[in-house]
Design a protein around this motif. Structure first.
Motif, short mmCIF file in Angstrom:
data_model
loop_
_atom_site.label_atom_id
_atom_site.label_comp_id
_atom_site.label_asym_id
_atom_site.label_seq_id
_atom_site.Cartn_x
_atom_site.Cartn_y
_atom_site.Cartn_z
N THR A 11 0.97 -1.17 0.16
CA THR A 11 0.54 0.34 -0.02
C THR A 11 0.87 1.17 0.16
O THR A 11 0.98 2.57 -0.38
CB THR A 11 -1.58 -0.15 1.03
OG1 THR A 11 0.04 -0.33 2.46
CG2 THR A 11 -2.10 -1.30 1.30
N SER A 12 2.02 1.12 0.46
CA SER A 12 2.77 1.96 0.84
C SER A 12 3.90 2.51 -0.37
O SER A 12 3.80 3.72 -0.89
CB SER A 12 4.29 1.97 1.63
OG SER A 12 3.52 1.97 3.10
N ARG A 13 3.83 2.04 -1.44
CA ARG A 13 4.17 1.82 -2.67
C ARG A 13 2.80 2.21 -4.20
O ARG A 13 3.50 3.14 -4.39
CB ARG A 13 4.43 0.64 -3.88
CG ARG A 13 4.79 0.50 -5.30
CD ARG A 13 5.35 -1.14 -5.27
NE ARG A 13 5.36 -0.98 -6.72
CZ ARG A 13 5.38 -2.06 -7.84
NH1 ARG A 13 6.40 -3.19 -7.10
NH2 ARG A 13 6.19 -2.23 -9.02
N VAL A 14 1.74 2.03 -3.80
CA VAL A 14 0.46 2.18 -4.95
C VAL A 14 -0.13 3.75 -4.06
O VAL A 14 -0.11 4.81 -4.67
CB VAL A 14 -0.27 1.25 -4.43
CG1 VAL A 14 -1.93 2.18 -4.64
CG2 VAL A 14 0.06 -0.22 -4.78
N VAL A 15 0.48 3.86 -2.71
CA VAL A 15 -0.16 5.16 -2.36
C VAL A 15 1.32 6.39 -2.84
O VAL A 15 0.27 7.23 -3.36
CB VAL A 15 -0.06 5.88 -1.06
CG1 VAL A 15 -0.15 6.83 -0.28
CG2 VAL A 15 -1.39 5.20 -0.11
N LEU A 16 2.21 5.98 -2.67
CA LEU A 16 3.18 6.99 -3.95
C LEU A 16 2.85 7.27 -4.35
O LEU A 16 3.03 8.25 -5.27
CB LEU A 16 4.31 6.34 -2.63
CG LEU A 16 5.92 7.18 -3.28
CD1 LEU A 16 5.48 8.96 -2.59
CD2 LEU A 16 7.50 6.07 -2.94
N ALA A 17 2.89 5.97 -6.18
CA ALA A 17 2.47 6.18 -6.46
C ALA A 17 1.49 7.43 -7.06
O ALA A 17 1.96 7.41 -8.78
CB ALA A 17 2.51 4.50 -7.81
N VAL A 18 0.07 7.04 -6.67
CA VAL A 18 -1.06 7.32 -6.97
C VAL A 18 -1.15 9.01 -6.32
O VAL A 18 -1.23 9.96 -7.33
CB VAL A 18 -1.67 6.76 -6.33
CG1 VAL A 18 -3.59 7.60 -6.37
CG2 VAL A 18 -2.81 5.21 -6.80
N LEU A 19 -0.28 9.34 -5.47
CA LEU A 19 -0.65 10.61 -4.72
C LEU A 19 1.00 11.33 -5.18
O LEU A 19 0.45 12.61 -5.51
CB LEU A 19 0.05 10.49 -3.30
CG LEU A 19 -2.02 10.15 -2.44
CD1 LEU A 19 -1.23 10.23 -0.98
CD2 LEU A 19 -2.61 10.55 -2.74
#
Length: 492
Positions: A11-19
């Protein structure tokens, strides 16, 4: 905890990519700023947990009910007070002092309001959470943790793949509030149904208020120091370096939180036993828990961090593809700091169990507060942002020595015995375990072959070093017996 670690890293990876790096840094620093309001609440939370566990160990249900009711009243009043502070001083500081791009200030204010509400919910439910831990209902603790993780995963997938157009930073913050609400209500519902003392009643018992407020008042010093060390220094990084460096720290914090979760669950199970053994006067068992708890919590964290310390850059590349400057060094330094801090955890629990914390908090809390001014001076002199972690590591070791000296006077803890049985033990295990992986890392060229070899040697060497060097004969026998039992169950 394994499930939680894997989901947290994903989730940290996805949040960084999305935000994006900038919004991720904004969320990290704004959420951290709200956490600054826990200055008072953390001291009361520690007081609540200590008194509930102590009375549970004594077996006095009448006193237990009165302590819970008093703590619930205090936390309800405190939630209202923090709301006022957040909506006045907090709003002013966010909009006037923090380094946030003008076009993202509106979103930052939404995140701030969401974080304040989630914080208030968490604060009100502190007595309920403390009751679950005091009663040692670790299965409930685990199930609620899995629910929390699953809901957070759903949120991340929603903001990443939703076909609708919206400000992802704002929606992310609001959905996390929903998760916090569900988890805290679940805690309260379970406690109300299963524990006699957990009734929703706002009564005030002056005797307990005096005891708890005295304990919390002195604990306030340590909580202030802890917040200045973490969120205070995070704000300094924002003021001197901007949100990009906050994003790097946020990534390092995600790695550290995911890995440290294993130790956190171990300590949650261990801490009530230390307090209860002190309450009934079983000091021999208490000291055994303190020493073994320090060693085994270090072993768990060390086994997980050793591969990351060597292959930080490649792991971050595989995990995130791209990451802000300083992230590699931040991750390594934060993990080393956690290894140092973990040796103090059982000592802190033992000190709290005694209830006599005035001089301890003045001395140890005062030294811990040095993190903030010394970090400020380092950044003011244009030192690298990594300097704040070096300062924290030095202060951590100094605080460990001070804790040992205070406990020697208060509970006759043998400093020499602790240094030999714990500190020298874990240092020997670490050096022996790291030797062969270090040879592989420095002798081989960067790539998959070195990565896999280093990981393999880290796991094997740390396991063997802990078993043969770190464990006593009785502990090795216990481990061997457990492995044999598992084999019998698997084979049938």
């Amino acid at each position: 905890m394994l499930f939680g670690m894997l989901v947290s890293l994903y989730t940290s990876r996805v949040v960084l990519a999305v935000l994006g790096v900038e919004d991720y840094g904004i969320y990290n620093v704004v959420g951290g700023f709200v956490a600054m309001f826990s200055l008072i609440s953390n001291s009361l939370s520690a007081s609540t947990g200590r008194f509930l566990t102590f009375e549970l160990g004594k077996g006095d249900m009448h006193r237990l009910k009165q302590v819970f009711a008093t703590s619930l009243t205090i936390h309800a009043l405190l939630s209202f007070a923090i709301l006022i502070l957040a909506e006045t001083i907090g709003i002013w500081f966010l909009n006037e002092k923090m380094t946030i791009p003008a076009e993202r200030l509106y979103a930052a204010n939404w995140v701030f309001q969401a974080s304040v509400f989630a914080f208030m919910m968490g604060l009100f439910s502190v007595p309920y959470n403390a009751s679950i831990v005091s009663h040692e209902k670790m299965s409930v603790f685990a199930y609620l943790g899995i629910l929390d993780i699953a809901l957070r995963l759903f949120i991340v997938l929603f903001i990443a793949y939703s076909p609708w157009l919206f400000d992802k930073l704002i929606v992310y913050g609001l959905l996390l509030v929903g998760v916090s609400l569900i988890i805290q209500l679940s805690n309260m519902l379970y406690c109300s149904r299963h524990f006699q003392e957990c009734k929703l009643q706002f009564t005030f018992h002056s005797d307990y208020w005096k005891e708890m407020s005295s304990f919390a008042g002195w604990n306030f010093i340590g909580c202030t120091a802890g917040l200045l060390k973490d969120q205070g220094v995070n704000l300094l990084l924002n003021l001197f370096m901007g949100p990009i460096v906050n994003a790097a720290r946020g990534i390092a914090l995600s790695v550290n939180t995911a890995v440290g979760g294993f130790v956190g669950s171990f300590m949650v199970a261990l801490n009530p036993q230390i307090t209860k053994s002190y309450a009934v006067g079983d000091y021999s068992y208490m000291m055994s828990l303190v020493e073994r708890g320090s060693r085994f919590s270090f072993y768990i964290l060390f086994m997980l961090t050793l591969p990351i310390l060597f292959e930080t850059e490649l792991i971050l590349t595989l995990w995130l593809n791209d990451f802000p400057p300083h992230t590699v060094n931040f991750v390594r330094l934060m993990l080393l700091l956690s290894l140092s801090d973990i040796l103090s955890n059982t000592l802190i629990t033992l000190q709290s169990a005694t209830g006599k914390i005035r001089n301890y908090q003045i001395a140890v809390g005062g030294v811990l507060m040095l993190n903030f001014p010394v970090s400020y001076l380092c950044l003011k002199m244009d030192c690298l942002p990594e300097s704040v972690f070096v300062v924290a590591l030095f202060v951590s070791v100094l605080c460990l020595m001070l804790r040992l000296l205070f406990l020697r006077r208060m509970v006759q803890l043998s400093v020499k015995q602790y240094l030999y049985n714990v500190c020298l033990n874990v240092l020997s295990v670490s050096l022996i375990a790291a030797f062969i992986p270090a040879l592989a890392y420095f002798q081989m060229e960067e790539g998959w072959e070195r990565f896999l070899s280093t990981i393999f040697f880290c796991i094997v060497c740390s396991s063997l070093s802990i078993y043969f060097v770190g464990c006593s004969f009785s502990e090795r026998k216990f481990i061997t017996d457990r492995v044999r039992m598992m084999k019998k169950r698997i084979i049938g």
